[in-house]
Design a protein around this motif. Structure first.
Motif, PDB file in Angstrom:
ATOM      1  N   ARG A  32      -8.293   6.705  -7.216  1.00 50.79           N
ATOM      2  CA  ARG A  32      -7.113   7.464  -7.633  1.00 50.79           C
ATOM      3  C   ARG A  32      -6.379   8.068  -6.440  1.00 50.79           C
ATOM      4  N   PHE A  33      -6.972   7.945  -5.238  1.00 53.05           N
ATOM      5  CA  PHE A  33      -6.360   8.520  -4.047  1.00 53.05           C
ATOM      6  C   PHE A  33      -5.537   7.512  -3.251  1.00 53.05           C
ATOM      7  N   LEU A  34      -5.761   6.214  -3.501  1.00 53.18           N
ATOM      8  CA  LEU A  34      -4.980   5.181  -2.828  1.00 53.18           C
ATOM      9  C   LEU A  34      -5.036   3.931  -3.682  1.00 53.18           C
ATOM     10  N   ASN A  35      -3.871   3.409  -4.045  1.00 45.12           N
ATOM     11  CA  ASN A  35      -3.833   2.209  -4.872  1.00 45.12           C
ATOM     12  C   ASN A  35      -2.903   1.178  -4.251  1.00 45.12           C
ATOM     13  N   PRO A  36      -3.036  -0.085  -4.649  1.00 48.35           N
ATOM     14  CA  PRO A  36      -2.239  -1.152  -4.027  1.00 48.35           C
ATOM     15  C   PRO A  36      -0.735  -0.927  -4.123  1.00 48.35           C
ATOM     16  N   GLU A  37      -0.282  -0.244  -5.188  1.00 48.53           N
ATOM     17  CA  GLU A  37       1.153  -0.028  -5.358  1.00 48.53           C
ATOM     18  C   GLU A  37       1.745   0.821  -4.229  1.00 48.53           C
ATOM     19  N   GLN A  38       0.906   1.658  -3.582  1.00 49.87           N
ATOM     20  CA  GLN A  38       1.403   2.472  -2.473  1.00 49.87           C
ATOM     21  C   GLN A  38       1.631   1.644  -1.222  1.00 49.87           C
ATOM     22  N   LEU A  39       0.915   0.535  -1.100  1.00 44.04           N
ATOM     23  CA  LEU A  39       1.003  -0.288   0.111  1.00 44.04           C
ATOM     24  C   LEU A  39       2.034  -1.387  -0.093  1.00 44.04           C
ATOM     25  N   THR A  40       3.274  -0.973  -0.167  1.00 43.93           N
ATOM     26  CA  THR A  40       4.378  -1.912  -0.340  1.00 43.93           C
ATOM     27  C   THR A  40       4.588  -2.727   0.933  1.00 43.93           C
ATOM     28  N   THR A  41       5.372  -3.767   0.827  1.00 43.26           N
ATOM     29  CA  THR A  41       5.695  -4.572   2.011  1.00 43.26           C
ATOM     30  C   THR A  41       6.359  -3.716   3.079  1.00 43.26           C
ATOM     31  N   GLN A  42       7.276  -2.837   2.659  1.00 44.52           N
ATOM     32  CA  GLN A  42       7.935  -1.953   3.618  1.00 44.52           C
ATOM     33  C   GLN A  42       6.930  -1.022   4.290  1.00 44.52           C
ATOM     34  N   LYS A  43       5.986  -0.466   3.500  1.00 42.80           N
ATOM     35  CA  LYS A  43       4.984   0.432   4.060  1.00 42.80           C
ATOM     36  C   LYS A  43       4.103  -0.305   5.065  1.00 42.80           C
ATOM     37  N   LEU A  44       3.676  -1.512   4.733  1.00 49.26           N
ATOM     38  CA  LEU A  44       2.824  -2.284   5.641  1.00 49.26           C
ATOM     39  C   LEU A  44       3.567  -2.649   6.915  1.00 49.26           C
ATOM     40  N   ASN A  45       4.866  -2.926   6.807  1.00 51.85           N
ATOM     41  CA  ASN A  45       5.655  -3.211   8.014  1.00 51.85           C
ATOM     42  C   ASN A  45       5.733  -1.983   8.916  1.00 51.85           C
ATOM     43  N   ILE A  46       5.857  -0.807   8.303  1.00 48.28           N
ATOM     44  CA  ILE A  46       5.867   0.435   9.081  1.00 48.28           C
ATOM     45  C   ILE A  46       4.531   0.628   9.774  1.00 48.28           C
ATOM     46  N   VAL A  47       3.442   0.396   9.046  1.00 51.96           N
ATOM     47  CA  VAL A  47       2.106   0.540   9.630  1.00 51.96           C
ATOM     48  C   VAL A  47       1.936  -0.403  10.814  1.00 51.96           C
ATOM     49  N   ARG A  48       2.400  -1.626  10.684  1.00 51.18           N
ATOM     50  CA  ARG A  48       2.262  -2.598  11.781  1.00 51.18           C
ATOM     51  C   ARG A  48       3.096  -2.180  12.995  1.00 51.18           C
ATOM     52  N   ALA A  49       4.284  -1.646  12.750  1.00 50.28           N
ATOM     53  CA  ALA A  49       5.114  -1.195  13.874  1.00 50.28           C
ATOM     54  C   ALA A  49       4.469   0.007  14.571  1.00 50.28           C
ATOM     55  N   LEU A  50       3.910   0.919  13.787  1.00 46.81           N
ATOM     56  CA  LEU A  50       3.206   2.052  14.388  1.00 46.81           C
ATOM     57  C   LEU A  50       1.988   1.583  15.174  1.00 46.81           C
ATOM     58  N   ASN A  51       1.287   0.606  14.647  1.00 49.02           N
ATOM     59  CA  ASN A  51       0.114   0.086  15.343  1.00 49.02           C
ATOM     60  C   ASN A  51       0.495  -0.543  16.675  1.00 49.02           C
ATOM     61  N   ALA A  52       1.628  -1.233  16.724  1.00 53.64           N
ATOM     62  CA  ALA A  52       2.081  -1.829  17.982  1.00 53.64           C
ATOM     63  C   ALA A  52       2.341  -0.748  19.031  1.00 53.64           C
ATOM     64  N   LEU A  53       2.941   0.368  18.597  1.00 50.00           N
ATOM     65  CA  LEU A  53       3.180   1.476  19.532  1.00 50.00           C
ATOM     66  C   LEU A  53       1.855   2.076  19.979  1.00 50.00           C
ATOM     67  N   ALA A  54       0.930   2.261  19.051  1.00 48.63           N
ATOM     68  CA  ALA A  54      -0.374   2.811  19.421  1.00 48.63           C
ATOM     69  C   ALA A  54      -1.068   1.929  20.454  1.00 48.63           C
ATOM     70  N   GLN A  55      -0.971   0.625  20.288  1.00 48.20           N
ATOM     71  CA  GLN A  55      -1.596  -0.292  21.246  1.00 48.20           C
ATOM     72  C   GLN A  55      -0.961  -0.140  22.625  1.00 48.20           C
ATOM     73  N   ARG A  56       0.349   0.044  22.665  1.00 46.16           N
ATOM     74  CA  ARG A  56       1.013   0.249  23.960  1.00 46.16           C
ATOM     75  C   ARG A  56       0.563   1.559  24.597  1.00 46.16           C
ATOM     76  N   ARG A  57       0.196   2.537  23.767  1.00 40.01           N
ATOM     77  CA  ARG A  57      -0.312   3.807  24.274  1.00 40.01           C
ATOM     78  C   ARG A  57      -1.787   3.739  24.660  1.00 40.01           C
ATOM     79  N   GLY A  58      -2.418   2.602  24.360  1.00 41.88           N
ATOM     80  CA  GLY A  58      -3.823   2.417  24.704  1.00 41.88           C
ATOM     81  C   GLY A  58      -4.772   3.112  23.756  1.00 41.88           C
ATOM     82  N   GLN A  59      -4.380   3.232  22.468  1.00 42.50           N
ATOM     83  CA  GLN A  59      -5.255   3.867  21.495  1.00 42.50           C
ATOM     84  C   GLN A  59      -5.100   3.190  20.139  1.00 42.50           C
ATOM     85  N   LYS A  60      -5.995   3.539  19.232  1.00 32.89           N
ATOM     86  CA  LYS A  60      -5.925   3.014  17.878  1.00 32.89           C
ATOM     87  C   LYS A  60      -4.842   3.732  17.085  1.00 32.89           C
ATOM     88  N   LEU A  61      -4.387   3.081  16.019  1.00 33.85           N
ATOM     89  CA  LEU A  61      -3.380   3.707  15.158  1.00 33.85           C
ATOM     90  C   LEU A  61      -3.892   5.028  14.599  1.00 33.85           C
TER      91      LEU A  61
END
Length: 332
Positions: free
Chosen positions: A248-277
């Protein structure tokens, strides 16, 4: 084998003053929300607590309804406290809360004096403690007068059952009123515990400003947005993930395509910073020193290591801040 503490445990953790109080809290606090109840192996809980303390995490956060089932996290924590940490009590900050449904009938929920005092008495018995360091009202009560709730918190401190009191989930205007009442009573509010992450920024619309103005600290819970701000969902929703488990705290409907794209973009920045997302997400919540501590949950030692490892790179350049804001706006 008896628990052996690490003599160097305080060397790498950052301890930050909580508002205008004399209390310092670790930048990383451990919440016992889901992984310390009766559905979790006690030995796994023991290892997590021991490892966290050896990393300099001195603050363990509970509530009366944590488990599952409700009450079991406090009971299991009390057992481990007695077996492993009994001689270390004065090195620990232990907090608990009351405000959600705990027992049947009209006296087992919300914010009446009857409920708060009875609930804390139950919590202390479950944990085998004479007092907690911080006692929170867990959520605002729409019916009980705010003065009654705050007077109950003041009474609890005067009884010696809590050293400090705090609020959780209070909006800015109600938090201001509650803080003023507590100040008038002579029991200042130590801290506020709101939900805050890159994906949930409501506290920026006034609450953080109120807390700074009033000299009240803050402890952010769910800073990783239920696991969304980790590398767990970069390739979609794994079958064994929280999002796939009917949580009830996290469901598939929250992980929309737009949300996953945001997560991937944030992860790319984190990698450039030398750390995990996850590390970048925790650092972001702590970025302006408006938040005293981030409250994490953990089921694995590696999650504790990752969280504390964030302290090696918790500052952002102006360009990085701007890029994160652009990513979060969904326009990149």
């Amino acid at each position: 084998m008896a628990y052996q503490t690490d003599p160097a445990r305080y060397q790498n953790m950052a301890y930050r003053r909580c508002g205008n109080s004399g209390l310092k809290l670790p930048a990383i606090s451990l919440g016992l929300w889901h992984n310390f109840g009766d559905t979790t192996l006690l030995e796994n809980s023991r290892q997590l607590l021991q490892y966290a303390f050896n990393l300099g995490i001195t603050h363990f956060d509970l509530a009366n309804n944590y488990g599952p089932p409700p009450g079991s996290a406090e009971r299991n924590f009390g057992r481990l406290l007695h077996e492993d940490f009994h001689s270390l009590r004065d090195e620990l900050i232990i907090s608990t809360k009351a405000g959600y449904t705990m027992w049947d009938g009209p006296y087992g929920d919300w914010g009446s004096r009857k409920y708060l005092i009875a609930s804390l008495d139950q919590s202390l018995r479950r944990m085998g403690l004479e007092y907690v360091d911080i006692f929170y009202h867990h959520r605002p009560d729409p019916e009980t007068p705010l003065k009654e709730t705050m007077r109950a918190l003041d009474h609890i401190v005067r009884q010696g059952k809590a050293l400090y009191v705090g609020l959780s989930n209070y909006p800015a205007a109600q938090a201001r009123e509650a803080i003023d009442i507590l100040n008038d009573l002579g029991t200042p509010c130590l801290t506020h515990q709101p939900k805050y992450s890159m994906f949930e920024r409501w506290v920026e619309d006034g609450l953080l400003d109120v807390l700074q103005e009033k000299g009240v600290g803050s402890i952010a819970f769910s800073p990783l947005a239920g696991g969304q701000l980790t590398d767990r969902y970069l390739q979609g929703i794994p079958a064994d993930s929280r999002a796939a488990s009917s949580s009830r705290f996290l469901n598939p409907e929250q992980l929309t395509t737009q949300k996953l794209n945001i997560v991937r973009a944030l992860n790319a920045l984190a990698q450039r910073r030398g750390q995990k997302l996850s590390q970048m997400a925790l650092a972001w919540v702590l970025r302006d020193d408006k938040v005293t501590s981030v409250l994490i949950g953990a089921s694995k030692i590696s999650q504790l290591e990752d969280a504390v490892g964030m302290l090696e790179n918790r500052h952002f350049t102006a360009d990085e801040r701007a890029e994160i804001d652009t990513i979060l706006s969904g326009t990149e």
